[in-house]
Design a protein around this motif. Sequence first.
Motif, PDB file in Angstrom:
ATOM      1  N   LEU A 300       0.820  -1.233   0.127  1.00  0.00           N
ATOM      2  CA  LEU A 300       0.162   0.060  -0.011  1.00  0.00           C
ATOM      3  C   LEU A 300       0.921   1.119   0.150  1.00  0.00           C
ATOM      4  O   LEU A 300       1.811   1.404  -0.803  1.00  0.00           O
ATOM      5  N   ASP A 301       0.669   2.147   1.059  1.00  0.00           N
ATOM      6  CA  ASP A 301       1.532   3.397   1.123  1.00  0.00           C
ATOM      7  C   ASP A 301       3.155   2.785   1.342  1.00  0.00           C
ATOM      8  O   ASP A 301       3.084   1.525   1.852  1.00  0.00           O
ATOM      9  N   ARG A 304       3.521  -0.237   4.248  1.00  0.00           N
ATOM     10  CA  ARG A 304       2.284  -0.915   4.403  1.00  0.00           C
ATOM     11  C   ARG A 304       2.130  -1.719   3.637  1.00  0.00           C
ATOM     12  O   ARG A 304       2.045  -1.499   2.587  1.00  0.00           O
TER      13      ARG A 304
END
Length: 362
Positions: A300-301, A304
């Motif tokens: 994700l980011d 993460r």
Amino acid sequence: MPVSEQNQFRLAIEAAPAGMLMVDHAGKIVLVNAQVEKLFGYRRDELIGQPIEMLVPERFRANHPASRGGLANATRARPMGAGRELFGLRADGSEVPVEIGLSPLKTDEGDFILSSIVDVTERRRAAMERERLLGELRSLNAELEQRVRARTSELTSALEEREVLLQEIHHRVKNNLQVISSLINMQRRKLEAGPPRDALQECQLRVQAIALIHEKLYQSKNYARVAFPAYVRSLASSVFHATGVSPRAVQLEVEIDDLALAVDRAIPCGLVLSELISNALKHGFPDGRGGTIKVTLRKLDPGRVSLEVSDDGVGLPPHFDLERTSTLGLQLVRTLAEQLGAKMTVRGVGGASFELEFAVEE
Ligand SMILES: Nc1ncnc2c1ncn2[C@@H]1O[C@H](COP(=O)(O)OP(=O)(O)OP(=O)(O)O)[C@@H](O)[C@H]1O
Ligand SMILES: [Mg+2]
């Protein structure tokens, strides 16, 4: 009384900061200043009328311009002996390094050469000192480079040793876990079909999930991180194999971003996956029902990831509450999720889906 032109010339010569010396066309000294007296250690009257060679060391005399008729040919100002080191001969027989500039003078009384003579002893000494220091610096530098090379090779071999050792350790841990898994399996086969036997199988799968991590670690070149795509495929196939579900009936789809996890993240992740895949196989597709289990791990980011196991089976039982489950499998998943600091999302309609979102070190 007005100072005559000749007097002005003499005063200027006398006051010059360099030794000034004039010779006639025959190479005889006709004029010197105080600096020349000081530089060569002669009195003025000892120099006037003498051949210029008296100030030239023996070994240079043959080449001296005065001996080659060079003085008469000189037409413009120039430095003497360009590029060569020049020396003057002192009254006491010692030599002094000098730099000489020559200027031809044409006068009514004949041709002369005016030379300016500078003592370069100090400059030479400084240049030699500089050379010496440079040499010292070069040898120190070479010594330092040699030491850096030696240390680098020491460290390289220490690193290689450490890597061999790590590989060896992961190999042994994996082998020992494999032995434990086999022992559990032997025990399981002694039991009749039923819950105790199933429990031992779950137990065996958990041990295998950890053993697989160590196997992937020693197979990879990086002994601290587990390449996740390969790990998930091996893990899923071992769970499929253990549960005896035909891969024809239930398909596995794996979508894993290229990601390597540190061991402390990889082990809980592996155990979670083992539980969730085994649950999907055990509970999602009863009575020969077919379908698909999907495992995804997405970045994700930065820092993460999201790990999800979903199936299109029968879905979770009504009133299913993750917080209230007393069965070991999902309790274990909850504890491991906590350990990972993960946010967990569960969906149970139209199949089951468990998603964990957590931080990893990049
Ligand atoms: N993918 C799924 N599809 C349908 N039901 C599921 C699924 N996953 C879990 N369940 C339900 O949740 C219950 C709890 O699962 P949990 O893994 O905790 O226990 P278990 O699999 O029955 O036993 P074990 O402790 O050996 O894992 C299961 O008994 C099952 O009813
Ligand atoms: Mg279970």
